[in-house]
Scaffold this motif. Structure first.
Motif, PDB file in Angstrom:
ATOM      1  N   TYR A   1      55.790 -11.140  16.999  1.00  0.00           N
ATOM      2  CA  TYR A   1      54.516 -10.873  16.332  1.00  0.00           C
ATOM      3  C   TYR A   1      53.939  -9.530  16.773  1.00  0.00           C
ATOM      4  CZ  TYR A   1      49.817 -11.460  14.545  1.00  0.00           C
ATOM      5  OH  TYR A   1      48.641 -11.286  13.870  1.00  0.00           O
TER       6      TYR A   1
ATOM      7  N   ASN B   1      56.108  -6.788  15.122  1.00  0.00           N
ATOM      8  CA  ASN B   1      56.033  -6.757  13.656  1.00  0.00           C
ATOM      9  C   ASN B   1      54.667  -6.322  13.154  1.00  0.00           C
ATOM     10  OD1 ASN B   1      58.680  -7.494  13.308  1.00  0.00           O
ATOM     11  ND2 ASN B   1      58.227  -9.655  12.995  1.00  0.00           N
ATOM     12  N   ASN B   2      53.615  -6.671  13.850  1.00  0.00           N
ATOM     13  CA  ASN B   2      52.253  -6.294  13.465  1.00  0.00           C
ATOM     14  C   ASN B   2      51.775  -5.171  14.367  1.00  0.00           C
ATOM     15  OD1 ASN B   2      52.077  -8.325  11.475  1.00  0.00           O
ATOM     16  ND2 ASN B   2      51.798  -9.807  13.111  1.00  0.00           N
TER      17      ASN B   2
ATOM     18  N   ASN C   1      50.131  -2.224  15.958  1.00  0.00           N
ATOM     19  CA  ASN C   1      48.893  -1.463  15.933  1.00  0.00           C
ATOM     20  C   ASN C   1      48.844  -0.788  17.292  1.00  0.00           C
ATOM     21  OD1 ASN C   1      46.249  -0.583  16.253  1.00  0.00           O
ATOM     22  ND2 ASN C   1      45.359  -2.417  15.327  1.00  0.00           N
TER      23      ASN C   1
ATOM     24  N   ILE D   1      46.903 -15.209  18.459  1.00  0.00           N
ATOM     25  CA  ILE D   1      48.095 -14.980  17.636  1.00  0.00           C
ATOM     26  C   ILE D   1      48.817 -16.283  17.336  1.00  0.00           C
ATOM     27  CG2 ILE D   1      48.368 -12.621  18.450  1.00  0.00           C
ATOM     28  CD1 ILE D   1      50.826 -13.560  19.986  1.00  0.00           C
TER      29      ILE D   1
END
Length: 146
Positions: free
Chosen positions: A20, A23-24, A26, A42
């Motif tokens: 996670y 993939n996300n 930031n 999450i």
């Protein structure tokens, strides 16, 4: 790697949060994490993959049981490297105590602490705090014996 390859939910608890995070991506959350209780946050977006095809259920764990994964999710790369630095500092303390007092007690405690932190996240427990206090106390005593 595919999470379906992991039959154990315990392995998925460590793997899924890392997937996670990557993939996300930031930059801010990658550097500083999601903050305390980031795993619970999450966890609302994650699902375990069951042993049987098509079966999945919500990720309910508030921890991955691996200190490095927990620190990475909660505090990002900064927290991850601070955790690594803590273990390096404890190794330095153990090495100093061994040279001054000729005892391997802190080496044994450090190995115990590292192994426990890889399969259970007890870094918020009194046991972890007591072990850190033992490290600091023996280090200070060894410094006074110079």
């Amino acid at each position: 790697l595919n999470p379906k390859d992991f039959q154990s939910t315990r392995l998925q608890e460590a793997y899924l949060p890392l997937v996670y995070m990557f993939n996300n991506f930031n930059i801010f959350t990658f550097l500083f994490g999601y903050g305390p209780k980031g795993m619970q946050y999450i966890g609302t977006f994650l699902e375990y993959t069951g042993k049987f095809k098509g079966m999945s259920y919500p990720f309910e764990g508030g921890t991955s049981h691996v200190i490095l994964v927990d620190f990475f999710v909660d505090y990002g790369l900064v927290g991850f490297f601070m955790c690594i630095s803590l273990f390096c500092l404890l190794y330095k303390f153990a090495k100093t105590v061994y040279r001054k007092m000729n005892t391997r007690f802190l080496y044994v405690l450090l190995i115990n602490l590292i192994i426990n932190c890889l399969y259970t996240s007890d870094y918020a427990s009194p046991r972890f705090t007591v072990i850190l206090l033992i490290f600091i106390s023996l280090y200070r005593v060894s410094k006074k014996t110079e």
